[in-house]
Motif scaffolding. Structure first.
Motif, short mmCIF file in Angstrom:
data_model
loop_
_atom_site.label_atom_id
_atom_site.label_comp_id
_atom_site.label_asym_id
_atom_site.label_seq_id
_atom_site.Cartn_x
_atom_site.Cartn_y
_atom_site.Cartn_z
N LYS A 45 33.56 22.90 39.95
CA LYS A 45 33.62 23.36 41.33
C LYS A 45 35.00 23.08 41.94
O LYS A 45 35.54 23.88 42.69
N GLN A 46 35.58 21.93 41.59
CA GLN A 46 36.86 21.52 42.17
C GLN A 46 38.03 22.33 41.62
O GLN A 46 38.89 22.79 42.36
N TYR A 47 38.06 22.51 40.29
CA TYR A 47 39.23 23.11 39.65
C TYR A 47 39.09 24.60 39.35
O TYR A 47 40.10 25.27 39.09
N GLN A 48 37.88 25.15 39.33
CA GLN A 48 37.68 26.55 38.97
C GLN A 48 38.44 26.91 37.68
O GLN A 48 39.28 27.81 37.67
N PRO A 49 38.14 26.22 36.56
CA PRO A 49 38.95 26.43 35.34
C PRO A 49 38.84 27.84 34.80
O PRO A 49 37.79 28.49 34.88
N GLN A 50 39.92 28.29 34.21
CA GLN A 50 40.03 29.67 33.71
C GLN A 50 39.00 29.97 32.62
O GLN A 50 38.45 31.07 32.56
N PHE A 51 38.73 29.01 31.73
CA PHE A 51 37.91 29.28 30.56
C PHE A 51 36.46 28.83 30.70
O PHE A 51 35.70 28.93 29.74
N ASN A 52 36.07 28.36 31.87
CA ASN A 52 34.66 28.03 32.09
C ASN A 52 33.91 29.24 32.63
O ASN A 52 34.51 30.15 33.23
N ILE A 53 32.59 29.24 32.44
CA ILE A 53 31.75 30.29 33.00
C ILE A 53 31.83 30.22 34.52
O ILE A 53 31.74 29.15 35.11
N ARG A 54 32.00 31.38 35.17
CA ARG A 54 32.08 31.39 36.63
C ARG A 54 31.24 32.52 37.20
O ARG A 54 31.25 33.64 36.65
N ASP A 69 31.75 35.70 34.73
CA ASP A 69 32.99 35.84 33.96
C ASP A 69 32.90 34.88 32.77
O ASP A 69 32.92 33.66 32.95
N ASN A 70 32.81 35.46 31.58
CA ASN A 70 32.63 34.67 30.36
C ASN A 70 33.90 34.76 29.50
O ASN A 70 33.87 35.23 28.37
N ILE A 71 35.01 34.30 30.08
CA ILE A 71 36.31 34.43 29.40
C ILE A 71 36.30 33.72 28.06
O ILE A 71 36.95 34.14 27.11
#
Length: 632
Positions: free
Chosen positions: A92-101, A294-296
């Motif tokens: 939630k804090q970092y909104q990482p690029q490679f995590n499911i969002r 988003d499943n990068i």
């Protein structure tokens, strides 16, 4: 050569970090060379889990994640449950690029109840931040959420008026009272607070899924009114009961013995995924929610489902006693412990292999796959339409190149005050919001509108910014990609005058092959430099529709900026001179009352009731405002 050496150093450094990782439960963070967190993971053994990323690197999106990791950090925790909680907070804090969002996860609707008001309101909102208010959701469909509110209004008759106090200035009830949509707590002959709060309790019960309780209450009230020979009230309660039963009967999909459960299923395909949440309350399908993800990282069903469950129930206001998931989801026990802690009562998370629950899970899976297929078809259709629009626009305007990047500029002011401009960007026929820019017009005389001069100024600044960016390295922190990119087409909102001002200011762009046109709104005429007569495109052509979308977006963006500046200026002028009111207290007053006018109209008792505002300051403020009004 230097690059390969630095890459070798990076790999050696990461190998040393991996050797020193602990063999215990916790959370690990991958950062890139800029220090940005690109992935957050949890594990029973941090050492083994991180090693698996590097032993079996998976192509995740356009790059391999392991190729951009520059640093590995970790937090050792006491249990897997604690690791889940820490992981969720970091995501939630970092909104990482490679995590499911969740796509646009901040825009999902909620139903809120203003429990901090004497007669609470029930309303639609997309924000969930006030601790003094109850929130139900998130819901995936705004339309269904508003439909639910419509049903609740008919059954429970809560007020629809805005503001902390019910009623309107006339002192008489509104139409809602006469059509049996509100009990009119604003007048003496309406419901009292106790009766009104009973209705609010009914709303809370409905939104919490306690449908049988609602049916029993309505039936009891109908019989009680009938026994007292209050036949009009009895008929009203009967109609409410019939409306609730009709709604629930249509949605009843399982045995009532199943009680309150959530059925969650995920479908994943490449970088896209969809999650379906079937909410059953007393055997009634109260809501079916569909979330696009988003499943990068191109994770499988089990991995995607677990991350979705963490994010969804991290925001959900109601957690059921049982959650049914797919067989691929692993580590269910820590997840159940976390949800139990959140709910304050036992939560069971398990897979279903037979019976009604397995049937519902299969239904949710099929819905997830269908939603994913439909989204893909919709995206492909939209892409084809955008390509067609760009081709048509190139032909209609006789452009040398396909207008892949279109920039549109608009001016907004009110009688020459607070003049601003907007720049919106469409790439490939779709908005590129990261490249939108706003401008505050510097030249001109305040109060004297001059759109031509304003347009000339902002376009001149756009050209100057582009020229400045060409001297900067792509790695320079001052580089602005939006200004550094050369557009194919610039659209100006206006007619011949605005176009003339723009052409003069953009001579440097024109020399580099950038096309410039203006779009006049009266009959949607397109003016082109050097051509006396405008081009009139048919209204049903994709080319004109694209220009209209670009122009309307620029207008919306400019108006929003203008209103913000104007409202800020008004707020400053009205509240800044009040005695004892600094920036912090000004924010407190605005948050409490909602607007400067409401602050000025407040009674002494209302001012004294503002949390964080000292009683003495409140009384001095009321005296100042009262004296000021009297003096007028």
């Amino acid at each position: 050569m230097a690059s390969s050496v630095s890459d070798a150093d990076r790999k050696d450094r990461l190998a040393e970090q991996r050797r020193n990782l602990p063999d215990g439960p916790g959370v690990y963070l991958f950062r890139n060379e800029k220090g940005k967190v690109i992935y957050v993971g949890k594990a029973k053994s941090i050492k083994k889990r991180v090693a698996s990323h590097f032993a079996n690197p998976v192509t995740r999106g356009a790059v391999q994640m392991t190729e951009v990791i520059d640093d590995v950090q970790f937090i050792l925790v006491g249990s897997e449950t604690e690791a889940l909680l820490v992981e969720q907070n970091f995501i939630k804090q970092y909104q990482p690029q490679f995590n499911i969002r969740l796509r646009d996860d901040k825009s999902y609707p909620y139903i809120a109840i203003s429990m901090d008001e004497p007669f609470p309101r029930v309303y639609f909102t997309r924000e969930k931040h006030r601790k003094t208010r109850l929130y139900f959701g998130p819901y995936s469909s705004a339309k269904r959420t508003r439909s639910t509110l419509e049903t609740l209004g008919k059954v429970f008759q809560y007020r629809s008026c805005q503001g902390a106090e019910p009623g309107r200035r006339s002192g008489s009830p509104c139409l809602d009272f006469y059509i049996k949509r509100c009990g009119a707590p604003c007048v003496d002959y309406g419901v009292d607070r106790k009766q009104y709060m009973e209705s609010i309790d009914g709303v809370r019960a409905f939104l919490s899924g306690r449908y049988r309780e609602i049916e029993r209450d309505l039936e009891a009230r109908m019989k009680e009114a009938s026994a007292k020979q209050e036949f009009e009230q009895a008929a009203l309660e009967r109609n409410r009961l019939a409306a609730v039963r009709s709604l629930l009967q249509k949605q009843r999909v399982a045995n009532e013995a199943h009680g309150t459960i959530d059925v969650v299923a995920v479908a994943a395909d490449g970088t896209d995924a969809n999650a379906q949440v079937f909410q059953l309350r007393d055997g009634v399908l109260s809501d079916r929610q569909s979330f696009y993800l988003d499943n990068i990282q191109e994770g499988g069903v089990g991995e995607v489902a677990q991350e979705f469950l963490l994010q969804y129930y991290g925001e959900a206001t109601v957690i059921p006693p049982q959650v049914i998931v797919q067989l691929q989801v692993e580590d269910l026990e820590p997840l159940a412990e976390l949800l139990t802690e959140r709910r304050g009562a036992k939560v069971e998370v398990r897979a279903a292999e037979r019976g009604d629950k397995a049937r519902l899970l299969d239904l949710a899976e099929r819905n997830a796959r269908l939603a994913l297929d439909q989204e893909r078809l919709k995206a492909e259709r939209s892409r084809q339409q955008r390509v067609q629009a760009l081709d048509d626009l190139q032909e209609a305007l006789a452009l040398e190149a396909l207008p892949l990047r279109v920039e549109c500029f608009d001016i907004s002011n009110l009688m020459g005050t607070h003049t601003v401009a907007s720049m919106v960007v469409f790439e490939g026929g779709a908005p590129k919001k990261a490249d939108y820019r706003r401008f505050t017009i510097r030249g001109g005389e305040e109060g004297v509108p001059d759109d031509f001069a304003s347009m000339s100024e902002v376009l001149g600044r756009r050209l100057a910014q582009w020229e400045r960016q060409q001297d900067l390295s792509p790695h320079d922190p001052d580089r602005n990609e939006s200004f550094a990119t050369l557009p194919n087409l610039i659209v100006i909102d206006g007619g011949k005058g605005q176009l003339s001002a723009g052409v003069e200011a953009l001579r440097g762009f024109l020399d580099r092959g950038v096309a410039v046109v203006s779009l006049a709104k009266r009959i949607e005429e397109v003016f082109v430099p050097g051509r006396p007569d405008p081009i009139v495109l048919p209204h049903d052509t994709p080319a004109l529709q694209l220009l209209q979308r670009v122009r309307d977006e620029a207008h919306r963006f400019a108006i929003t900026h203008h209103r913000t500046r104007r409202d800020k200026a008004m707020t400053v002028s009205v509240l800044d001179d009040l005695p004892g009111i600094g920036e912090a207290r000004k924010r407190t007053l605005l948050n409490h009352f909602g607007s400067p006018d409401a602050v000025l109209a407040a009674t002494r008792e209302q001012l004294e009731a503002v949390p964080g505002l000292p009683g003495k300051t409140a009384r001095e403020l009321y005296t100042f405002l009262h004296r000021t009004r009297t003096g007028r």
